[in-house]
Design an enzyme around this catalytic site. Sequence first.
Site, PDB file in Angstrom:
ATOM      1  N   ASP A 145      14.435  -0.433   0.733  1.00  0.00           N
ATOM      2  CA  ASP A 145      15.176  -0.590   1.689  1.00  0.00           C
ATOM      3  C   ASP A 145      16.320  -1.665   2.185  1.00  0.00           C
ATOM      4  OD1 ASP A 145      15.567   0.011   4.480  1.00  0.00           O
ATOM      5  OD2 ASP A 145      14.399  -1.038   5.145  1.00  0.00           O
ATOM      6  N   PHE A 149      14.639   5.563  10.001  1.00  0.00           N
ATOM      7  CA  PHE A 149      13.024   4.937   9.626  1.00  0.00           C
ATOM      8  C   PHE A 149      11.696   6.331   9.122  1.00  0.00           C
ATOM      9  CE2 PHE A 149       9.357   3.453  10.185  1.00  0.00           C
ATOM     10  CZ  PHE A 149       9.042   2.252   9.650  1.00  0.00           C
ATOM     11  N   VAL A 150      11.306   6.232   8.375  1.00  0.00           N
ATOM     12  CA  VAL A 150      10.075   7.511   7.966  1.00  0.00           C
ATOM     13  C   VAL A 150       9.110   7.159   7.647  1.00  0.00           C
ATOM     14  CG1 VAL A 150      12.567   9.005   6.988  1.00  0.00           C
ATOM     15  CG2 VAL A 150      10.854   7.045   5.715  1.00  0.00           C
ATOM     16  N   ASP A 199       4.524   3.847   6.199  1.00  0.00           N
ATOM     17  CA  ASP A 199       3.584   4.246   7.699  1.00  0.00           C
ATOM     18  C   ASP A 199       4.320   3.375   8.629  1.00  0.00           C
ATOM     19  OD1 ASP A 199       3.631   1.337   6.355  1.00  0.00           O
ATOM     20  OD2 ASP A 199       2.993   0.894   8.632  1.00  0.00           O
ATOM     21  N   LYS A 254       0.708  -0.851   0.075  1.00  0.00           N
ATOM     22  CA  LYS A 254      -0.312  -0.445   0.013  1.00  0.00           C
ATOM     23  C   LYS A 254       0.769   1.077   0.176  1.00  0.00           C
ATOM     24  CE  LYS A 254      -2.575  -2.044   4.122  1.00  0.00           C
ATOM     25  NZ  LYS A 254      -3.261  -1.605   5.010  1.00  0.00           N
ATOM     26  N   GLY A 255       2.019   1.363   0.086  1.00  0.00           N
ATOM     27  CA  GLY A 255       2.987   2.340   0.275  1.00  0.00           C
ATOM     28  C   GLY A 255       2.794   3.294  -0.862  1.00  0.00           C
ATOM     29  N   GLU A 275       7.355   1.727  -6.777  1.00  0.00           N
ATOM     30  CA  GLU A 275       7.192   1.346  -5.355  1.00  0.00           C
ATOM     31  C   GLU A 275       7.442   3.086  -4.472  1.00  0.00           C
ATOM     32  OE1 GLU A 275       7.350   0.084  -2.593  1.00  0.00           O
ATOM     33  OE2 GLU A 275       8.048  -1.545  -2.656  1.00  0.00           O
ATOM     34  N   ASP A 276       7.401   2.816  -3.165  1.00  0.00           N
ATOM     35  CA  ASP A 276       7.555   3.473  -2.574  1.00  0.00           C
ATOM     36  C   ASP A 276       9.051   4.064  -2.037  1.00  0.00           C
ATOM     37  OD1 ASP A 276       7.259   1.655  -0.706  1.00  0.00           O
ATOM     38  OD2 ASP A 276       6.313   2.395   1.108  1.00  0.00           O
ATOM     39  N   LYS A 300      17.035   3.941   0.030  1.00  0.00           N
ATOM     40  CA  LYS A 300      17.922   3.452   1.353  1.00  0.00           C
ATOM     41  C   LYS A 300      19.099   2.657   1.601  1.00  0.00           C
ATOM     42  CE  LYS A 300      14.888   3.922   5.128  1.00  0.00           C
ATOM     43  NZ  LYS A 300      14.776   2.819   6.437  1.00  0.00           N
TER      44      LYS A 300
HETATM   45  P1  IMP Z   1      12.300  -3.688   1.686  1.00  0.00           P
HETATM   46  O1  IMP Z   1      12.735  -3.744   3.202  1.00  0.00           O
HETATM   47  O2  IMP Z   1      13.181  -2.944   0.422  1.00  0.00           O
HETATM   48  O3  IMP Z   1      11.980  -4.753   1.231  1.00  0.00           O
HETATM   49  O4  IMP Z   1      11.165  -3.001   1.979  1.00  0.00           O
HETATM   50  C1  IMP Z   1      10.058  -3.342   2.385  1.00  0.00           C
HETATM   51  C2  IMP Z   1       8.768  -2.192   2.460  1.00  0.00           C
HETATM   52  O5  IMP Z   1       9.527  -1.912   3.973  1.00  0.00           O
HETATM   53  C3  IMP Z   1       8.687  -0.946   1.815  1.00  0.00           C
HETATM   54  O6  IMP Z   1       8.315  -1.271   0.838  1.00  0.00           O
HETATM   55  C4  IMP Z   1       8.005  -0.343   2.993  1.00  0.00           C
HETATM   56  O7  IMP Z   1       6.582  -0.884   2.466  1.00  0.00           O
HETATM   57  C5  IMP Z   1       8.378  -0.571   3.775  1.00  0.00           C
HETATM   58  N1  IMP Z   1       9.768  -0.251   4.440  1.00  0.00           N
HETATM   59  C6  IMP Z   1      11.148   0.257   4.647  1.00  0.00           C
HETATM   60  N2  IMP Z   1      11.923   0.984   4.519  1.00  0.00           N
HETATM   61  C7  IMP Z   1      10.492   1.747   5.819  1.00  0.00           C
HETATM   62  C8  IMP Z   1      10.489   3.022   6.841  1.00  0.00           C
HETATM   63  O8  IMP Z   1      12.068   3.781   6.629  1.00  0.00           O
HETATM   64  N3  IMP Z   1       9.857   3.714   6.625  1.00  0.00           N
HETATM   65  C9  IMP Z   1       8.591   2.887   6.079  1.00  0.00           C
HETATM   66  N4  IMP Z   1       8.322   1.928   5.576  1.00  0.00           N
HETATM   67  C10 IMP Z   1       9.471   1.507   5.044  1.00  0.00           C
HETATM   68 MG    MG Z   2       5.120  -0.093   4.438  1.00  0.00          MG
END
Ligand code: IMP
Ligand code: MG
Length: 179
Positions: free
Chosen positions: A101, A152-153, A159, A42-43, A97-98, A129
């Site tokens: 990470d 963490f944003v 969210d 949903k992000g 994507e939002d 990031k």
């Molecule tokens: P990934 O660690 O790259 O798989 O990221 C997974 C998901 O974690 C992202 O799509 C976001 O929804 C969430 N996420 C990662 N970092 C943050 C953050 O700093 N704030 C909020 N959500 C995050």
């Molecule tokens: Mg999320």
Amino acid sequence: MERNIQEVLLTEAQIKDRIAELGEILSAEYRDKNPIIIGVMKGVVVFYADMIRKIAVPCEMDFMWISSYEGTDSTGSVIVKRDVSAEIKGRHVLILEDIFDTGNSLSFVYDHLMAKEPASLKICTLLDKPSRRKPGVTLKADYVGFTIPNAFVVGYGLDYNEYYRNLPYVGILKPEAYT
Ligand code: IMP
Ligand code: MG
């Protein structure tokens, strides 16, 4: 400002300007390609709504809904809650994507969509990031809104335990808000 926000990292104006720049780049890239733009729920919803209106070429909208993240720490496992509905074989596909990470989610989404044999598959993420990337993740985003530090944003769709998505800016959450 929301009381649990320590610092505004990206203002509404900064985000708006960057999306306009990305819109010009993406409109040039996808001219005559009739792309399918896939948002990862949903992000991404807030970014998606603003970004799609700056992509000035004929395109289709579609969404995938995955889940991988609990609180501030990724569990590492990804599940598909809802797959894309469009037939993407032979089509030009852009993933929105939002945040990129650890790379768990995007790697999963990329492989999942690649298996459906699109003509091309690219990634546009609002936030990157790189310092958080899991070793072994070689995937790169083709288009990045902002590279941000390891904090963490929340806000602008992002969210913490489902809250703060409605903030119009991207802010750093106070550590005491999640400890
Ligand atoms: P990934 O660690 O790259 O798989 O990221 C997974 C998901 O974690 C992202 O799509 C976001 O929804 C969430 N996420 C990662 N970092 C943050 C953050 O700093 N704030 C909020 N959500 C995050
Ligand atoms: Mg999320």
